[in-house]
Write a protein that holds these residues in place. Structure first.
Motif, PDB file in Angstrom:
ATOM      1  N   ARG A   3      65.734   6.908  30.198  1.00  0.00           N
ATOM      2  CA  ARG A   3      65.611   8.272  29.661  1.00  0.00           C
ATOM      3  C   ARG A   3      66.486   9.265  30.403  1.00  0.00           C
ATOM      4  NH1 ARG A   3      59.444   9.565  28.281  1.00  0.00           N
ATOM      5  NH2 ARG A   3      60.420  11.534  27.766  1.00  0.00           N
ATOM      6  N   ASN A   4      66.932   8.924  31.586  1.00  0.00           N
ATOM      7  CA  ASN A   4      67.812   9.828  32.338  1.00  0.00           C
ATOM      8  C   ASN A   4      69.157  10.013  31.664  1.00  0.00           C
ATOM      9  OD1 ASN A   4      65.864  10.170  34.278  1.00  0.00           O
ATOM     10  ND2 ASN A   4      66.637   8.535  35.557  1.00  0.00           N
ATOM     11  N   ASN A   5      69.520   9.129  30.749  1.00  0.00           N
ATOM     12  CA  ASN A   5      70.800   9.232  30.052  1.00  0.00           C
ATOM     13  C   ASN A   5      70.751  10.186  28.867  1.00  0.00           C
ATOM     14  OD1 ASN A   5      71.926   7.362  31.788  1.00  0.00           O
ATOM     15  ND2 ASN A   5      71.332   5.661  30.514  1.00  0.00           N
ATOM     16  N   THR A  10      63.705  14.143  25.176  1.00  0.00           N
ATOM     17  CA  THR A  10      62.951  12.976  24.726  1.00  0.00           C
ATOM     18  C   THR A  10      63.298  12.652  23.277  1.00  0.00           C
ATOM     19  OG1 THR A  10      61.155  13.538  26.227  1.00  0.00           O
ATOM     20  CG2 THR A  10      60.629  12.019  24.456  1.00  0.00           C
ATOM     21  N   ASP A  11      63.526  13.672  22.483  1.00  0.00           N
ATOM     22  CA  ASP A  11      63.902  13.445  21.084  1.00  0.00           C
ATOM     23  C   ASP A  11      65.210  12.672  20.973  1.00  0.00           C
ATOM     24  OD1 ASP A  11      61.668  14.628  20.005  1.00  0.00           O
ATOM     25  OD2 ASP A  11      62.600  16.615  19.865  1.00  0.00           O
ATOM     26  N   GLU A  12      66.174  12.984  21.817  1.00  0.00           N
ATOM     27  CA  GLU A  12      67.440  12.232  21.810  1.00  0.00           C
ATOM     28  C   GLU A  12      67.191  10.765  22.122  1.00  0.00           C
ATOM     29  OE1 GLU A  12      70.395  13.797  24.377  1.00  0.00           O
ATOM     30  OE2 GLU A  12      70.625  15.642  23.229  1.00  0.00           O
ATOM     31  N   PHE A  13      66.327  10.525  23.085  1.00  0.00           N
ATOM     32  CA  PHE A  13      65.993   9.154  23.455  1.00  0.00           C
ATOM     33  C   PHE A  13      65.343   8.425  22.280  1.00  0.00           C
ATOM     34  CE2 PHE A  13      62.666   6.249  25.047  1.00  0.00           C
ATOM     35  CZ  PHE A  13      63.475   5.293  25.605  1.00  0.00           C
ATOM     36  N   LEU A  14      64.366   9.044  21.646  1.00  0.00           N
ATOM     37  CA  LEU A  14      63.664   8.418  20.536  1.00  0.00           C
ATOM     38  C   LEU A  14      64.583   8.218  19.337  1.00  0.00           C
ATOM     39  CD1 LEU A  14      60.276  10.345  20.776  1.00  0.00           C
ATOM     40  CD2 LEU A  14      60.765   8.011  21.525  1.00  0.00           C
TER      41      LEU A  14
END
Length: 43
Positions: free
Chosen positions: A2-4, A8-12
């Protein structure tokens, strides 16, 4: 992982979990053998 991502929405939205099977990992393993007798019995 998730650090990238900034949010959180970008991750999901990246659907990373479904792309996991396409991932490659570099793994280094160090071992030591205490007794070779164990290997001869397993084989």
């Amino acid at each position: 992982m998730r650090n990238n991502y900034l949010t959180t929405d970008e991750f999901l939205n990246s659907d990373w979990l479904n792309n996991y099977e396409n991932s490659f990992f570099k793994v280094n393993v160090e071992t030591s053998v205490i007794d070779s007798y164990l290997f001869t019995k397993i084989v």
